[in-house]
Design an enzyme around this catalytic site. Structure first.
Site, PDB file in Angstrom:
ATOM      1  N   GLY A 155       0.287   5.526  -4.420  1.00 26.02           N
ATOM      2  CA  GLY A 155      -0.176   6.801  -4.859  1.00 26.02           C
ATOM      3  C   GLY A 155       0.148   8.006  -4.065  1.00 26.02           C
ATOM      4  N   ARG A 156       0.506   7.705  -2.527  1.00 27.48           N
ATOM      5  CA  ARG A 156       0.958   8.814  -1.684  1.00 27.48           C
ATOM      6  C   ARG A 156       2.386   9.028  -2.079  1.00 27.48           C
ATOM      7  NH1 ARG A 156      -1.387   5.829   3.273  1.00 27.48           N
ATOM      8  NH2 ARG A 156      -1.867   4.268   1.885  1.00 27.48           N
TER       9      ARG A 156
ATOM     10  N   ARG B   6      -5.572  -2.424   8.313  1.00 27.85           N
ATOM     11  CA  ARG B   6      -6.835  -3.269   7.802  1.00 27.85           C
ATOM     12  C   ARG B   6      -6.396  -4.577   6.711  1.00 27.85           C
ATOM     13  NH1 ARG B   6      -8.287   2.173   6.522  1.00 27.85           N
ATOM     14  NH2 ARG B   6      -7.214   2.042   4.369  1.00 27.85           N
TER      15      ARG B   6
ATOM     16  N   ASP C  40       0.607  -1.255  -0.069  1.00 27.73           N
ATOM     17  CA  ASP C  40       0.108  -0.024   0.033  1.00 27.73           C
ATOM     18  C   ASP C  40       0.823   1.217  -0.019  1.00 27.73           C
ATOM     19  OD1 ASP C  40      -2.215   1.578  -0.073  1.00 27.73           O
ATOM     20  OD2 ASP C  40      -2.809   0.840   2.114  1.00 27.73           O
TER      21      ASP C  40
ATOM     22  N   HIS D  48       3.210   3.423  -9.062  1.00 28.87           N
ATOM     23  CA  HIS D  48       2.898   1.895  -9.212  1.00 28.87           C
ATOM     24  C   HIS D  48       4.004   1.469  -9.879  1.00 28.87           C
ATOM     25  CE1 HIS D  48      -1.185   2.161  -7.774  1.00 28.87           C
ATOM     26  NE2 HIS D  48      -1.628   2.731  -8.755  1.00 28.87           N
TER      27      HIS D  48
ATOM     28  N   SER E  69      -7.127  -5.977  -6.456  1.00 26.94           N
ATOM     29  CA  SER E  69      -8.609  -6.302  -5.498  1.00 26.94           C
ATOM     30  C   SER E  69      -9.472  -6.402  -6.681  1.00 26.94           C
ATOM     31  CB  SER E  69      -8.604  -5.454  -4.411  1.00 26.94           C
ATOM     32  OG  SER E  69      -9.208  -4.300  -4.620  1.00 26.94           O
TER      33      SER E  69
ATOM     34  N   ASN F  68     -10.588  -2.648  -6.912  1.00 22.38           N
ATOM     35  CA  ASN F  68      -9.645  -2.010  -7.535  1.00 22.38           C
ATOM     36  C   ASN F  68     -10.318  -1.415  -8.862  1.00 22.38           C
ATOM     37  OD1 ASN F  68      -6.458  -3.128  -6.171  1.00 22.38           O
ATOM     38  ND2 ASN F  68      -8.098  -1.302  -5.678  1.00 22.38           N
TER      39      ASN F  68
HETATM   40  C1  FPP Z   1      -2.120   0.364  -3.473  1.00 17.22           C
HETATM   41  O1  FPP Z   1      -1.472   1.621  -3.310  1.00 17.22           O
HETATM   42  C2  FPP Z   1      -1.491  -0.467  -4.409  1.00 17.22           C
HETATM   43  C3  FPP Z   1      -2.081  -1.181  -5.428  1.00 17.22           C
HETATM   44  C4  FPP Z   1      -3.711  -1.027  -5.537  1.00 17.22           C
HETATM   45  C5  FPP Z   1      -1.482  -1.838  -6.454  1.00 17.22           C
HETATM   46  C6  FPP Z   1      -0.330  -2.676  -6.221  1.00 17.22           C
HETATM   47  C7  FPP Z   1       0.762  -2.657  -7.447  1.00 17.22           C
HETATM   48  C8  FPP Z   1       1.869  -2.936  -7.382  1.00 17.22           C
HETATM   49  C9  FPP Z   1       2.737  -2.582  -6.436  1.00 17.22           C
HETATM   50  C10 FPP Z   1       2.637  -2.665  -8.663  1.00 17.22           C
HETATM   51  C11 FPP Z   1       2.117  -3.631  -9.799  1.00 17.22           C
HETATM   52  C12 FPP Z   1       2.328  -5.157  -9.231  1.00 17.22           C
HETATM   53  C13 FPP Z   1       2.780  -6.217  -9.805  1.00 17.22           C
HETATM   54  C14 FPP Z   1       2.662  -7.403  -9.448  1.00 17.22           C
HETATM   55  C15 FPP Z   1       3.334  -5.882 -11.151  1.00 17.22           C
HETATM   56  P1  FPP Z   1      -2.499   2.724  -3.536  1.00 17.22           P
HETATM   57  O2  FPP Z   1      -2.500   3.066  -4.857  1.00 17.22           O
HETATM   58  O3  FPP Z   1      -3.545   2.364  -3.026  1.00 17.22           O
HETATM   59  O4  FPP Z   1      -1.692   3.912  -2.906  1.00 17.22           O
HETATM   60  P2  FPP Z   1      -2.476   5.052  -1.741  1.00 17.22           P
HETATM   61  O5  FPP Z   1      -3.245   4.390  -0.898  1.00 17.22           O
HETATM   62  O6  FPP Z   1      -1.248   5.748  -1.717  1.00 17.22           O
HETATM   63  O7  FPP Z   1      -3.287   5.762  -3.048  1.00 17.22           O
END
Ligand code: FPP
Length: 245
Positions: free
Chosen positions: A28-29, A199, A25, A42, A70, A73
């Site tokens: 984005g931040r 969570r 997680d 990402h 997920s 998502n």
């Molecule tokens: C959560 O951060 C992250 C995700 C929803 C995507 C996870 C994906 C990767 C780490 C890269 C791709 C994975 C592979 C296997 C190539 P968020 O976007 O919710 O961050 P935030 O809460 O700061 O907005």
């Protein structure tokens, strides 16, 4: 008194968690802090992931499951969903050159029918190409939801009961887990979540029943092999009782 200082700061290789789950997680931040688009977060997250899987494999961890996308998502802006899908496709395609070089077995867990044909085909190819590797098994949770996994297992069991293949009395905890995407794999021992959130977010609901949870404020792209070491050492300093005393 009983442990030397050195011992508490080092990984005990004889007591490694067998299965680590990771909720990656904070991408984005991470990007926002740098004035970059979320996609950059990402992309940096995918780079961090390669390093962590390589390290986990070197340590001798047997299974790692990472939450990449997920079932919820899809609610994100189309542009972000498309970017994540292209990143995943690249990751699966390049796995042969990069991760398989590390002897990683790659599997995708989650519901496939909502994914594009291109990604579904690539999953089959990557799974086939890496299935005889001898290193860590990496489950990429892709269009994954813990509740979906459990309801899907329940449906498949009901079907087999209807067809007379199994009896209701045969259903128990152990056999139920054979109908999950992680069939034949051990439960998660250690669950890591980055970015300060505490969570489960529908991740591995069945498999984390007795997992030790480890949280860090670090954002996923900043998560380094040294952080993985820290999580494992903390895990080893906890007393797991599995409901006993
Ligand atoms: C959560 O951060 C992250 C995700 C929803 C995507 C996870 C994906 C990767 C780490 C890269 C791709 C994975 C592979 C296997 C190539 P968020 O976007 O919710 O961050 P935030 O809460 O700061 O907005």
């Amino acid at each position: 008194m009983f442990f030397s200082k050195k011992k508490q700061n080092e990984i005990d290789m004889s007591r490694l968690p067998e299965h680590i789950g990771v909720i990656m997680d904070g991408n984005g931040r991470w990007a926002k802090k740098r004035g970059l688009p979320r996609s950059a977060g990402h992309s940096a997250g995918a780079d961090a992931l390669k390093k962590i899987v390589t390290e986990a494999n070197k340590l001798g961890i047997k299974y790692i499951t990472v939450y990449a996308f997920s079932t919820e998502n899809w609610k994100r802006p189309k542009e972000e969903v498309d970017y994540l899908m292209s990143l995943l496709l690249d990751y699966l395609r390049n796995a042969e050159k990069t991760l398989a070089g590390e002897d990683v077995v790659i599997r995708a867990i989650g519901s496939r029918k909502e994914l594009s044909q291109e990604i579904r085909d690539q999953i089959v190819k990557t799974e086939e190409f890496t299935k005889n590797n001898k290193g860590i098994v990496m489950n990429i949770a892709l269009n994954y939801g813990g509740r979906e996994e459990i309801t899907n297992a329940a449906k498949n069991i009901c079907k087999e009961v209807q067809e007379g293949k199994i009896k209701i009395e045969d259903i128990n905890d152990k056999m139920f887990s054979q109908y999950l995407y992680t069939e034949n794999q051990p439960d998660v021992d250690l669950l890591i979540r980055t970015s300060g959130e505490q969570r489960l977010s529908n991740f591995m609901l069945w498999q984390v029943s007795y997992a030790e949870m480890w949280f860090t404020h670090k954002l996923w792209p900043d998560f380094k092999p040294a952080d993985l070491h820290r999580a494992i050492i903390d895990f080893q300093n906890r007393g797991r009782r599995f409901g006993g005393v």
